[in-house]
Enzyme design. Sequence first.
Site, PDB file in Angstrom:
ATOM      1  N   ASP A  31     -78.351   6.402 -22.112  1.00  0.00           N
ATOM      2  CA  ASP A  31     -78.797   6.662 -21.693  1.00  0.00           C
ATOM      3  C   ASP A  31     -78.888   6.896 -20.058  1.00  0.00           C
ATOM      4  O   ASP A  31     -78.011   6.068 -19.166  1.00  0.00           O
ATOM      5  CB  ASP A  31     -80.737   6.498 -21.788  1.00  0.00           C
ATOM      6  CG  ASP A  31     -81.258   6.624 -21.655  1.00  0.00           C
ATOM      7  OD1 ASP A  31     -82.097   7.027 -23.051  1.00  0.00           O
ATOM      8  OD2 ASP A  31     -81.792   7.687 -20.709  1.00  0.00           O
ATOM      9  N   ASN A  86     -88.677   6.743 -31.314  1.00  0.00           N
ATOM     10  CA  ASN A  86     -89.350   7.716 -30.929  1.00  0.00           C
ATOM     11  C   ASN A  86     -89.667   9.145 -31.475  1.00  0.00           C
ATOM     12  O   ASN A  86     -88.679  10.002 -31.832  1.00  0.00           O
ATOM     13  CB  ASN A  86     -89.333   8.141 -29.435  1.00  0.00           C
ATOM     14  CG  ASN A  86     -89.977   6.965 -28.406  1.00  0.00           C
ATOM     15  OD1 ASN A  86     -90.227   5.861 -28.849  1.00  0.00           O
ATOM     16  ND2 ASN A  86     -89.301   7.021 -27.335  1.00  0.00           N
ATOM     17  N   GLN A  93     -91.648  11.147 -28.066  1.00  0.00           N
ATOM     18  CA  GLN A  93     -89.461  12.247 -28.879  1.00  0.00           C
ATOM     19  C   GLN A  93     -89.206  13.703 -27.927  1.00  0.00           C
ATOM     20  O   GLN A  93     -90.377  14.270 -28.234  1.00  0.00           O
ATOM     21  CB  GLN A  93     -89.466  12.673 -30.160  1.00  0.00           C
ATOM     22  CG  GLN A  93     -88.305  13.282 -30.499  1.00  0.00           C
ATOM     23  CD  GLN A  93     -87.849  12.939 -31.884  1.00  0.00           C
ATOM     24  OE1 GLN A  93     -89.231  13.161 -33.069  1.00  0.00           O
ATOM     25  NE2 GLN A  93     -86.526  13.363 -32.163  1.00  0.00           N
ATOM     26  N   HIS A  99     -82.261   9.638 -32.765  1.00  0.00           N
ATOM     27  CA  HIS A  99     -81.460   8.812 -31.822  1.00  0.00           C
ATOM     28  C   HIS A  99     -82.560   7.533 -31.592  1.00  0.00           C
ATOM     29  O   HIS A  99     -83.590   7.549 -31.722  1.00  0.00           O
ATOM     30  CB  HIS A  99     -81.341   9.313 -30.346  1.00  0.00           C
ATOM     31  CG  HIS A  99     -82.389   9.383 -29.663  1.00  0.00           C
ATOM     32  ND1 HIS A  99     -82.940  11.052 -29.771  1.00  0.00           N
ATOM     33  CD2 HIS A  99     -83.209   9.452 -28.545  1.00  0.00           C
ATOM     34  CE1 HIS A  99     -84.237  11.105 -28.843  1.00  0.00           C
ATOM     35  NE2 HIS A  99     -84.707   9.700 -28.584  1.00  0.00           N
ATOM     36  N   HIS A 101     -83.071   3.972 -29.301  1.00  0.00           N
ATOM     37  CA  HIS A 101     -83.212   3.540 -28.386  1.00  0.00           C
ATOM     38  C   HIS A 101     -82.408   1.600 -28.397  1.00  0.00           C
ATOM     39  O   HIS A 101     -82.902   1.433 -29.267  1.00  0.00           O
ATOM     40  CB  HIS A 101     -83.724   3.602 -27.927  1.00  0.00           C
ATOM     41  CG  HIS A 101     -84.803   4.931 -27.402  1.00  0.00           C
ATOM     42  ND1 HIS A 101     -84.209   5.541 -25.705  1.00  0.00           N
ATOM     43  CD2 HIS A 101     -85.233   5.855 -27.512  1.00  0.00           C
ATOM     44  CE1 HIS A 101     -84.551   6.586 -25.497  1.00  0.00           C
ATOM     45  NE2 HIS A 101     -85.494   6.348 -27.072  1.00  0.00           N
TER      46      HIS A 101
HETATM   47  P1  5GP Z   1     -87.196  10.456 -25.734  1.00  0.00           P
HETATM   48  O1  5GP Z   1     -87.502  10.461 -25.128  1.00  0.00           O
HETATM   49  O2  5GP Z   1     -86.861  11.507 -27.007  1.00  0.00           O
HETATM   50  O3  5GP Z   1     -86.868   9.676 -27.670  1.00  0.00           O
HETATM   51  O4  5GP Z   1     -85.427  10.055 -25.820  1.00  0.00           O
HETATM   52  C1  5GP Z   1     -84.823  10.666 -24.845  1.00  0.00           C
HETATM   53  C2  5GP Z   1     -83.421  10.236 -23.914  1.00  0.00           C
HETATM   54  O5  5GP Z   1     -82.695  11.173 -24.242  1.00  0.00           O
HETATM   55  C3  5GP Z   1     -84.329   9.432 -22.575  1.00  0.00           C
HETATM   56  O6  5GP Z   1     -84.657   7.996 -23.188  1.00  0.00           O
HETATM   57  C4  5GP Z   1     -83.497  10.359 -22.136  1.00  0.00           C
HETATM   58  O7  5GP Z   1     -83.410   9.781 -20.489  1.00  0.00           O
HETATM   59  C5  5GP Z   1     -82.109  10.435 -22.256  1.00  0.00           C
HETATM   60  N1  5GP Z   1     -81.744  11.559 -22.367  1.00  0.00           N
HETATM   61  C6  5GP Z   1     -81.934  12.822 -21.923  1.00  0.00           C
HETATM   62  N2  5GP Z   1     -81.248  13.965 -22.207  1.00  0.00           N
HETATM   63  C7  5GP Z   1     -80.059  13.613 -21.692  1.00  0.00           C
HETATM   64  C8  5GP Z   1     -78.226  13.459 -21.263  1.00  0.00           C
HETATM   65  O8  5GP Z   1     -78.656  14.786 -20.922  1.00  0.00           O
HETATM   66  N3  5GP Z   1     -77.523  12.558 -21.519  1.00  0.00           N
HETATM   67  C9  5GP Z   1     -77.913  11.009 -21.723  1.00  0.00           C
HETATM   68  N4  5GP Z   1     -77.348  10.235 -21.981  1.00  0.00           N
HETATM   69  N5  5GP Z   1     -78.949  10.850 -21.861  1.00  0.00           N
HETATM   70  C10 5GP Z   1     -80.361  11.982 -22.066  1.00  0.00           C
END
Ligand code: 5GP
Length: 113
Positions: A31, A86, A93, A99, A101
């Site tokens: 992440d 999420n 999300q 995805h 985590h």
């Molecule tokens: P969500 O909030 O949708 O469950 O999690 C999305 C995750 O993707 C976040 O923890 C965020 O830090 C990660 N993320 C967003 N953009 C990028 C990216 O360009 N590269 C990587 N490796 N992680 C990302």
Amino acid sequence: MTSSCLFCKIVAGEIPAAIVAESEHCLAFRDIGPHAPTHVLIIPRKHVESLNQLDDPAIAAALFAMTREVAEQEGVAASGYRVAINTNADGNQTVFHLHLHLLGGRKMTWPPG
Ligand code: 5GP
Ligand code: ZN
């Protein structure tokens, strides 16, 4: 591949990521904004918007298998870790490509915020 999807671009190699595991169905990478010493995202290669759209049992199994494999690889399998998915607005999300985590390397708190 959904052209506007950030994680599809990582799968396609169009955006760099620190990849930690790869398989036929899945990819795991760090992440970009880690919330724990180990914070890895495990995703299907195929675009699946959220857990609500996950309808292929082979992909579901592959996601969990890779999560366990990465937990071992990161050295957190025995000490413990958390897996979070999420989903949509109330789940916070932000990237609409499924995805998992994988968070570890520190003591998690419960309940989550
Ligand atoms: P969500 O909030 O949708 O469950 O999690 C999305 C995750 O993707 C976040 O923890 C965020 O830090 C990660 N993320 C967003 N953009 C990028 C990216 O360009 N590269 C990587 N490796 N992680 C990302
Ligand atoms: Zn996608």
